[in-house]
Design a protein around this motif. Sequence first.
Motif, short mmCIF file in Angstrom:
data_model
loop_
_atom_site.label_atom_id
_atom_site.label_comp_id
_atom_site.label_asym_id
_atom_site.label_seq_id
_atom_site.Cartn_x
_atom_site.Cartn_y
_atom_site.Cartn_z
N LEU A 186 43.23 46.91 38.63
CA LEU A 186 42.42 47.94 37.99
C LEU A 186 40.93 47.63 38.09
CD1 LEU A 186 44.56 48.64 34.81
CD2 LEU A 186 44.45 49.97 36.92
N CYS A 187 40.57 46.35 38.02
CA CYS A 187 39.15 46.00 38.09
C CYS A 187 38.51 46.46 39.39
CB CYS A 187 38.98 44.49 37.95
SG CYS A 187 39.47 43.83 36.36
N LYS A 188 39.22 46.26 40.48
CA LYS A 188 38.67 46.58 41.81
C LYS A 188 39.28 47.83 42.42
CE LYS A 188 35.88 43.08 42.07
NZ LYS A 188 34.44 43.20 42.28
N CYS B 138 40.85 42.28 45.49
CA CYS B 138 41.93 42.18 44.52
C CYS B 138 41.93 40.78 43.88
CB CYS B 138 43.27 42.42 45.22
SG CYS B 138 44.68 42.55 44.12
N ALA B 139 42.03 40.73 42.56
CA ALA B 139 42.10 39.47 41.79
C ALA B 139 40.81 38.67 41.83
CB ALA B 139 43.28 38.62 42.23
N CYS C 83 38.96 39.75 36.83
CA CYS C 83 39.64 39.12 35.70
C CYS C 83 40.82 38.24 36.14
CB CYS C 83 40.13 40.16 34.70
SG CYS C 83 41.61 41.07 35.20
N GLY C 84 41.41 38.56 37.30
CA GLY C 84 42.49 37.76 37.86
C GLY C 84 43.88 38.08 37.34
N LYS C 85 44.01 39.02 36.40
CA LYS C 85 45.32 39.32 35.82
C LYS C 85 46.29 39.95 36.82
CE LYS C 85 43.79 39.77 31.07
NZ LYS C 85 43.61 40.62 29.91
N CYS C 86 45.78 40.45 37.92
CA CYS C 86 46.62 41.12 38.91
C CYS C 86 47.09 40.17 40.01
CB CYS C 86 45.84 42.26 39.56
SG CYS C 86 44.33 41.66 40.35
N ALA C 87 46.74 38.90 39.94
CA ALA C 87 47.00 37.98 41.04
C ALA C 87 48.49 37.89 41.40
CB ALA C 87 46.45 36.60 40.71
#
Length: 67
Positions: free
Chosen positions: A5-7, A34-35, A38-42
Amino acid sequence: MYVCLCKRVSDHTIQQVVAEGARSWREVREQTGCATQCGKCACMGKSVTQDALAREMFGDPELAYAV
Ligand code: FES
Protein backbone atom coordinates in the motif's frame (compact mmCIF):
# COMPACT_ATOMS: atom_id res chain seq x y z
CA MET A 1 -4.69 -6.85 -5.57
CA TYR A 2 -2.35 -4.45 -3.83
CA VAL A 3 0.63 -6.10 -2.18
CA CYS A 4 2.24 -2.86 -1.00
CA LEU A 5 0.00 0.00 0.00
CA CYS A 6 2.85 2.40 0.75
CA LYS A 7 4.26 2.19 -2.78
CA ARG A 8 1.04 1.10 -4.51
CA VAL A 9 2.54 -2.10 -5.87
CA SER A 10 0.10 -4.75 -7.06
CA ASP A 11 0.60 -8.44 -7.74
CA HIS A 12 0.26 -7.61 -11.43
CA THR A 13 3.13 -5.13 -11.14
CA ILE A 14 5.35 -7.80 -9.59
CA GLN A 15 4.35 -10.33 -12.25
CA GLN A 16 5.14 -7.73 -14.90
CA VAL A 17 8.67 -6.97 -13.64
CA VAL A 18 9.38 -10.72 -13.41
CA ALA A 19 8.13 -11.15 -16.99
CA GLU A 20 10.46 -8.32 -17.98
CA GLY A 21 13.49 -10.03 -16.45
CA ALA A 22 13.62 -9.59 -12.67
CA ARG A 23 14.90 -12.85 -11.19
CA SER A 24 14.94 -12.26 -7.44
CA TRP A 25 12.99 -10.59 -4.63
CA ARG A 26 15.82 -8.05 -4.42
CA GLU A 27 15.42 -7.09 -8.08
CA VAL A 28 11.63 -6.88 -7.73
CA ARG A 29 12.01 -4.69 -4.65
CA GLU A 30 14.50 -2.39 -6.37
CA GLN A 31 12.37 -2.03 -9.49
CA THR A 32 8.99 -1.57 -7.79
CA GLY A 33 9.82 -0.03 -4.43
CA CYS A 34 7.80 -2.79 -2.75
CA ALA A 35 8.68 -3.16 0.98
CA THR A 36 10.97 -0.13 0.95
CA GLN A 37 8.88 1.99 3.30
CA CYS A 38 7.14 0.38 6.30
CA GLY A 39 8.14 -3.16 5.24
CA LYS A 40 4.88 -4.83 6.34
CA CYS A 41 4.34 -6.18 2.82
CA ALA A 42 7.70 -7.98 2.59
CA CYS A 43 6.39 -11.52 3.22
CA MET A 44 3.54 -11.13 0.75
CA GLY A 45 5.87 -9.49 -1.78
CA LYS A 46 8.33 -12.38 -1.54
CA SER A 47 5.54 -14.91 -1.89
CA VAL A 48 4.07 -13.23 -4.96
CA THR A 49 7.58 -12.94 -6.42
CA GLN A 50 8.29 -16.65 -5.87
CA ASP A 51 5.00 -17.61 -7.55
CA ALA A 52 5.71 -15.25 -10.46
CA LEU A 53 9.23 -16.68 -10.87
CA ALA A 54 7.92 -20.25 -10.78
CA ARG A 55 5.26 -19.39 -13.34
CA GLU A 56 7.88 -17.68 -15.53
CA MET A 57 10.34 -20.58 -15.35
CA PHE A 58 8.06 -23.60 -15.17
CA GLY A 59 4.74 -22.35 -16.51
CA ASP A 60 2.84 -23.60 -13.45
CA PRO A 61 3.78 -22.61 -9.89
CA GLU A 62 2.52 -25.95 -8.54
CA LEU A 63 5.21 -27.77 -10.53
CA ALA A 64 7.96 -25.80 -8.82
CA TYR A 65 7.02 -27.42 -5.50
CA ALA A 66 6.37 -30.92 -6.82
CA VAL A 67 8.57 -33.66 -5.37
FE1 FES B 1 4.81 -2.00 1.47
FE2 FES B 1 4.52 -0.35 3.53
S1 FES B 1 3.05 -1.70 2.68
S2 FES B 1 6.32 -0.73 2.37
